[in-house]
Structure formats: C-alpha cells, structure tokens
Write a protein that holds these residues in place. Structure first.
Motif, PDB file in Angstrom:
ATOM      1  N   TYR A  34      -5.419   5.688  -5.970  1.00  0.00           N
ATOM      2  CA  TYR A  34      -4.304   4.980  -5.346  1.00  0.00           C
ATOM      3  C   TYR A  34      -2.987   5.708  -5.588  1.00  0.00           C
ATOM      4  N   ASN A  35      -2.258   5.956  -4.525  1.00  0.00           N
ATOM      5  CA  ASN A  35      -0.972   6.630  -4.627  1.00  0.00           C
ATOM      6  C   ASN A  35       0.126   5.577  -4.646  1.00  0.00           C
ATOM      7  N   ALA A  36       0.535   5.162  -5.835  1.00  0.00           N
ATOM      8  CA  ALA A  36       1.472   4.050  -5.974  1.00  0.00           C
ATOM      9  C   ALA A  36       2.863   4.374  -5.485  1.00  0.00           C
ATOM     10  N   ILE A  37       3.166   5.648  -5.300  1.00  0.00           N
ATOM     11  CA  ILE A  37       4.528   6.019  -4.927  1.00  0.00           C
ATOM     12  C   ILE A  37       4.866   5.639  -3.483  1.00  0.00           C
ATOM     13  N   VAL A  38       3.875   5.391  -2.657  1.00  0.00           N
ATOM     14  CA  VAL A  38       4.142   5.072  -1.250  1.00  0.00           C
ATOM     15  C   VAL A  38       4.712   3.662  -1.129  1.00  0.00           C
ATOM     16  N   PRO A  39       5.923   3.485  -0.574  1.00  0.00           N
ATOM     17  CA  PRO A  39       6.500   2.142  -0.409  1.00  0.00           C
ATOM     18  C   PRO A  39       5.673   1.299   0.556  1.00  0.00           C
ATOM     19  N   SER A  40       5.666   0.005   0.329  1.00  0.00           N
ATOM     20  CA  SER A  40       4.843  -0.887   1.141  1.00  0.00           C
ATOM     21  C   SER A  40       5.260  -0.879   2.609  1.00  0.00           C
ATOM     22  N   PHE A  41       6.558  -0.650   2.888  1.00  0.00           N
ATOM     23  CA  PHE A  41       6.983  -0.695   4.290  1.00  0.00           C
ATOM     24  C   PHE A  41       6.532   0.535   5.076  1.00  0.00           C
ATOM     25  N   LEU A  42       5.947   1.530   4.396  1.00  0.00           N
ATOM     26  CA  LEU A  42       5.411   2.686   5.098  1.00  0.00           C
ATOM     27  C   LEU A  42       3.904   2.577   5.336  1.00  0.00           C
ATOM     28  N   GLU A  43       3.302   1.498   4.885  1.00  0.00           N
ATOM     29  CA  GLU A  43       1.860   1.324   5.041  1.00  0.00           C
ATOM     30  C   GLU A  43       1.552   0.590   6.349  1.00  0.00           C
ATOM     31  N   GLY A  44       0.499   1.027   7.010  1.00  0.00           N
ATOM     32  CA  GLY A  44       0.122   0.409   8.270  1.00  0.00           C
ATOM     33  C   GLY A  44      -0.502  -0.957   8.122  1.00  0.00           C
ATOM     34  N   GLU A  45      -0.982  -1.280   6.920  1.00  0.00           N
ATOM     35  CA  GLU A  45      -1.547  -2.593   6.642  1.00  0.00           C
ATOM     36  C   GLU A  45      -1.221  -2.955   5.195  1.00  0.00           C
ATOM     37  N   PRO A  46      -1.201  -4.234   4.848  1.00  0.00           N
ATOM     38  CA  PRO A  46      -0.886  -4.622   3.465  1.00  0.00           C
ATOM     39  C   PRO A  46      -1.922  -4.072   2.485  1.00  0.00           C
ATOM     40  N   LYS A  47      -1.457  -3.403   1.438  1.00  0.00           N
ATOM     41  CA  LYS A  47      -2.341  -2.860   0.405  1.00  0.00           C
ATOM     42  C   LYS A  47      -2.292  -3.755  -0.826  1.00  0.00           C
TER      43      LYS A  47
ATOM     44  N   THR B 193      -6.730 -18.366  -8.935  1.00  0.00           N
ATOM     45  CA  THR B 193      -7.176 -18.695  -7.580  1.00  0.00           C
ATOM     46  C   THR B 193      -8.035 -17.573  -7.020  1.00  0.00           C
ATOM     47  N   LEU B 194      -9.199 -17.916  -6.538  1.00  0.00           N
ATOM     48  CA  LEU B 194     -10.012 -16.952  -5.813  1.00  0.00           C
ATOM     49  C   LEU B 194      -9.479 -16.874  -4.380  1.00  0.00           C
ATOM     50  N   THR B 195      -9.077 -15.682  -3.997  1.00  0.00           N
ATOM     51  CA  THR B 195      -8.475 -15.457  -2.685  1.00  0.00           C
ATOM     52  C   THR B 195      -9.367 -14.534  -1.875  1.00  0.00           C
ATOM     53  N   PHE B 196      -9.550 -14.861  -0.602  1.00  0.00           N
ATOM     54  CA  PHE B 196     -10.318 -13.999   0.290  1.00  0.00           C
ATOM     55  C   PHE B 196      -9.366 -13.364   1.296  1.00  0.00           C
ATOM     56  N   LYS B 197      -9.418 -12.048   1.353  1.00  0.00           N
ATOM     57  CA  LYS B 197      -8.604 -11.321   2.330  1.00  0.00           C
ATOM     58  C   LYS B 197      -9.516 -10.697   3.386  1.00  0.00           C
ATOM     59  N   GLY B 198      -9.259 -11.024   4.627  1.00  0.00           N
ATOM     60  CA  GLY B 198      -9.969 -10.390   5.732  1.00  0.00           C
ATOM     61  C   GLY B 198      -8.976  -9.637   6.590  1.00  0.00           C
ATOM     62  N   SER B 199      -9.337  -8.458   7.062  1.00  0.00           N
ATOM     63  CA  SER B 199      -8.402  -7.696   7.881  1.00  0.00           C
ATOM     64  C   SER B 199      -9.122  -6.972   9.009  1.00  0.00           C
ATOM     65  N   PHE B 200      -8.406  -6.849  10.117  1.00  0.00           N
ATOM     66  CA  PHE B 200      -8.865  -6.092  11.283  1.00  0.00           C
ATOM     67  C   PHE B 200      -7.803  -5.043  11.595  1.00  0.00           C
ATOM     68  N   THR B 201      -8.229  -3.787  11.743  1.00  0.00           N
ATOM     69  CA  THR B 201      -7.291  -2.710  12.028  1.00  0.00           C
ATOM     70  C   THR B 201      -7.789  -1.894  13.207  1.00  0.00           C
ATOM     71  N   PHE B 202      -6.889  -1.651  14.148  1.00  0.00           N
ATOM     72  CA  PHE B 202      -7.158  -0.708  15.237  1.00  0.00           C
ATOM     73  C   PHE B 202      -6.143   0.423  15.130  1.00  0.00           C
TER      74      PHE B 202
ATOM     75  N   PHE C  97      -2.472  -1.163  14.677  1.00  0.00           N
ATOM     76  CA  PHE C  97      -2.336  -2.618  14.752  1.00  0.00           C
ATOM     77  C   PHE C  97      -3.207  -3.208  13.659  1.00  0.00           C
ATOM     78  N   ASN C  98      -2.630  -4.110  12.859  1.00  0.00           N
ATOM     79  CA  ASN C  98      -3.391  -4.731  11.776  1.00  0.00           C
ATOM     80  C   ASN C  98      -3.147  -6.232  11.741  1.00  0.00           C
TER      81      ASN C  98
ATOM     82  N   PHE D 226       2.418  -4.103  13.589  1.00  0.00           N
ATOM     83  CA  PHE D 226       2.269  -3.017  14.569  1.00  0.00           C
ATOM     84  C   PHE D 226       3.174  -1.876  14.115  1.00  0.00           C
ATOM     85  N   SER D 227       2.616  -0.669  14.043  1.00  0.00           N
ATOM     86  CA  SER D 227       3.431   0.480  13.632  1.00  0.00           C
ATOM     87  C   SER D 227       3.136   1.681  14.513  1.00  0.00           C
TER      88      SER D 227
END
Length: 250
Positions: free
Chosen positions: A27-40, A102-111, A122-123, A141-142
C-alpha cells in the motif's frame, strides 16, 4: 482462484476471480484520497494536526481489521491499446463505528476505460454497517490525463447516508499532481455543497498540498496545506487558512 484469457476479433479478454489478503508493503500511503478513483481502505490512520480555520489542534484515529477481499475482474484490450475493465469487490471490515465494534460490508463496482490519451473511471461503493443497519453510498466519476496533461485529474463525487434520507453531499474538484516519490505536491480547486443548504455551491476551496514521507517509511508522512476558502459560512468573504499534520497511515 481462477484466471482465463482468450483472443477474439483482435481483442484480448482476461477474466480473473481471486481472494486478496491485505498486505502492508503493497500500500502506497502517500497518495491522497482525492487522487484515488475509488475509496481505499486503511487498517490504521492516525493524524494529529493544527488548522487555522478552527485555531485548535486536532487528532483522529481510525482502526480497521480488513478481512480477505473477494474480487472479480474482466478486462478487454483492443488493437488500439484501449483497455476496458469491469471490477467487482466485496470486502468485510471490522471497525469501531459510533463507538461500537461493527462488522461492515463494503461492496463496489468499478468501470474503467484507459487509452493513450485519458483514463475514465466510474465507481459505486456501498458500506453497510450491521450493528446499526445503516448504509452509506459513494459515487465517483474521474477523468485522468485529459487536456493532454498526464497528471491532471477531474473528479465528481456524491455521498448519501441512509440516516439523512433527504440530504445529499456533492463535490467537484480538479487537481494537478507530481509523481509519487518521497513526496507529492498537489494543486487543487474544489467546490461543493449539500441538498439541504443554499446556495447549490456552498463552498469553494483553492489549495496547495505538500506531503513528504518521513524516515523512508511510506506509512509516516507530514502534510502542509495552505488554502483559500470561500464559503456561505463566511458570507462569501475569502479566507486564507493553513493546515499542518503528522500522519501514520497503512
């Protein structure tokens, strides 16, 4: 788990299904979240800092246990070097949410469509919090590498919370950033608002961020962000603020 590849009509089709374990050294922690195409997701994010907007020091701690992730990916590449990828992910997360485990479930779709001139992503990500039977939906959308500039990114994001059914949060941003080495510089302009507040664009933000790795550890970094803030909160009088923080993130 499985991998298939075939070629048809000058198109290479790859299909993969696998279970992925989270690895800290990947994992490259230096990348800011606003530069990611989907939530990490991060297993730990601790930050202490000071923001002149509030004139108070602050601290935040997020700890998560990321369980094995199931992912299916299908990609197609044609002779024009254009690649289209569809990715489905399912990730269970054990975390503290509203002071309770809390047990959390994350589902994601990315094109994603990537060519020599741009990258369109698109995520759609949904988080379901089992303890409270609540959910959060994030749509992003990015567009990268547009206007013939490699490190230029345009991004639109919408967030919806089931606990606030009549409201909707939205944000638009454009960013230019340097390559990721021991540091990253980002120049950005953002604006946004929410459905229950007028005007439609409630705030504007022009900023510069400098993020630098400490002691050659990618999970330790300092961040320095001066920003110009223009908002209904201040009767649309521009205000200059500064945020400085120390982060542990992996």
């Amino acid at each position: 788990m499985s991998k298939k590849e075939k070629e048809t009509n000058n198109t290479i089709i790859q299909e993969e299904t696998f279970i992925r374990k989270w690895l800290i050294d990947k994992y490259n922690a230096i990348v800011p979240s606003f530069l990611e195409g989907e939530p990490k997701e991060n297993m730990l994010h601790f930050v202490v800092g000071f923001d002149t907007k509030t004139n108070k020091p602050y601290s935040k701690l997020k700890v998560k246990i990321l369980l094995p992730e199931i992912e299916k990916e299908v990609s197609k590449q044609n002779i024009k070097a254009t690649t289209k990828t569809v990715r489905l992910k399912f990730l269970p997360i054990l975390q503290i949410y509203k002071t309770l485990p809390t047990l959390t479930f994350k589902g994601s779709f990315t094109f994603q469509k990537e060519s020599l001139t741009n990258q369109i992503t698109f995520n759609e990500s949904i988080y379901y919090y089992t303890t409270f039977t609540e959910y959060k939906e994030i749509t992003t959308f990015s567009l990268k590498k547009f206007l013939s500039i490699n490190n230029l990114l345009f991004k639109i994001q919408k967030t919806y919370h089931s606990t606030d059914k009549t409201n909707l949060f939205y944000q638009v941003g454009i960013y230019y950033y340097t390559e990721f080495y021991k540091f990253i510089r980002t120049y950005g302009y953002e604006m946004g608002g929410e459905r229950e507040k007028l005007p439609f664009i409630y705030w504007y933000k022009l900023f510069f961020t400098y993020r630098h790795i400490l002691f050659d550890r990618r999970y330790l970094f300092m961040e320095f962000t001066p920003y110009l803030y223009y908002s209904k909160e201040y009767d649309f009088h521009p205000k200059l603020f500064l945020n400085v923080s120390f982060n542990v993130k992996f």
